[in-house]
Design an enzyme around this catalytic site. Sequence first.
Site, PDB file in Angstrom:
ATOM      1  N   ASP A 147       0.706  -1.332  -0.161  1.00  0.00           N
ATOM      2  CA  ASP A 147       0.104   0.107  -0.008  1.00  0.00           C
ATOM      3  C   ASP A 147       1.006   1.277   0.025  1.00  0.00           C
ATOM      4  O   ASP A 147       0.503   2.409   0.494  1.00  0.00           O
ATOM      5  CB  ASP A 147      -0.934   0.020   1.196  1.00  0.00           C
ATOM      6  CG  ASP A 147      -1.718  -1.281   1.427  1.00  0.00           C
ATOM      7  OD1 ASP A 147      -2.316  -1.738   0.294  1.00  0.00           O
ATOM      8  OD2 ASP A 147      -1.944  -1.809   2.428  1.00  0.00           O
ATOM      9  N   HIS A 207      -4.341  -1.760  -6.326  1.00  0.00           N
ATOM     10  CA  HIS A 207      -3.783  -0.239  -6.458  1.00  0.00           C
ATOM     11  C   HIS A 207      -4.584   0.203  -7.273  1.00  0.00           C
ATOM     12  O   HIS A 207      -5.524  -0.073  -8.055  1.00  0.00           O
ATOM     13  CB  HIS A 207      -2.278  -0.470  -6.681  1.00  0.00           C
ATOM     14  CG  HIS A 207      -2.140  -1.114  -8.153  1.00  0.00           C
ATOM     15  ND1 HIS A 207      -1.592  -2.212  -8.314  1.00  0.00           N
ATOM     16  CD2 HIS A 207      -2.290  -0.610  -9.672  1.00  0.00           C
ATOM     17  CE1 HIS A 207      -1.591  -2.573  -9.662  1.00  0.00           C
ATOM     18  NE2 HIS A 207      -2.062  -1.540 -10.184  1.00  0.00           N
TER      19      HIS A 207
END
Length: 429
Positions: free
Chosen positions: A13, A41
């Site tokens: 992340d 993502h």
Amino acid sequence: MKTVAIVGSQWGDEGKGKVIDYLATQADVVVRGQGGNNAGHTLVVEGKKYALHLIPSGVLNPNTVNIIGNGIVFDPKGFLEELEMFKTDNISTENIKISDRAHVIFPYHKELDALSEEARGDLKIGTTKKGIGPCYMDKTERSGIRICDLMDKDKFAIKLKAQIDAKNEIVKNIYGKEELFDFETIYNEYLGYAEQIRKYVADTSVIVYDAVRAGKKVLFEGAQGTLLDLDLGTYPFVTSSHPTSGGFAIGAGIGPNMIKDVVGIVKAYTTRVGEGPFVTEQINETGDKIREQGHEFGVTTGRPRRCGWFDAVIVKYAARVNGLTSISFMLLDVLTGFDKIKVCTSYKMGDKIITDFPASLDDLAKCEPVYEELDGWNEDITQIDNFDDLPENAKKYVAKIEELVGVSVDMVSVGPNRAQTIIRRNIFA
């Protein structure tokens, strides 16, 4: 060679999607070679958000070939759902290729993932329940079903029948479930998927190899992060693949000497999803502020991420095990408005100072952060496109990271959009 690997250098992340999307506009080939649709993502282009889980980020560029490599565990249903998102916006997906050697995720993998996590009780590891781990287990047990098997309906039937019989025994005898997997239902469902993905299937190793040999720009897109690596991460709170530079070559089907540059994607702070020790975690107003300003919620799960200060011990470790040649420093704008910003320079465990990341989670849980405190800034930096124009304290913060990690920061992100990026060195040059 013009080959670049993008590596998450914390717990995932970190903002890899933005960097990959930025570089994908220059790349001839973009390769994903590990993990599955457990990672997510987000790309933001002209205000439009695209949440990607399996499809490589170069899909938005019609001139870029996008490779789903042999190291991927492939969920055909998830893949087809992602395709629909692009078809709705009239974006061509003809530039996608799927390795015929990739392993396939089935419904029994997802069910076993959930049952196994539930059975762990207090020892749960925070799986996304996407079937990733059980699929990799079949792969290492040498009983998995690959894309090439799926393309041959007779061979597929034989292999699937054996797998369903075996999985039903596990579900019934170990977990006490009466509702079993039905061969005909799964077989027919996946035959349908096979026909829909057939045109995308290829020997992707050849495509990648030929591109590298021809001097084309090849981008290796990492998922998750270094501390989630099966060997090098915070085991057992890790993923089932190798999201480190060493794993990318295997997952793409090429030799390790064909990857020239390794770019570490690093947040200006630290986040984590799931279980396990987190030395710089801030379970307080600071953590809440970072989470809110950084919109720190998982793309795949929607779970709030655990937030804390930047941990140089972690990133220095990532630099070592990946052989980082460059850092892209992400979400610097999130720290705007903090009077003081802390950086963890080492750990204290008992009366010892530790500068190298420990293998033992018991040791890690005993560690306390040793902080260096820097002055923050209040100026809006989201429209700045030249590093020299950043506030002095922001530049000092970046310089401190370079000093502690020993790798140059060549890209700085000051906002979610592609244009909100400060380039200090052209990585593909």
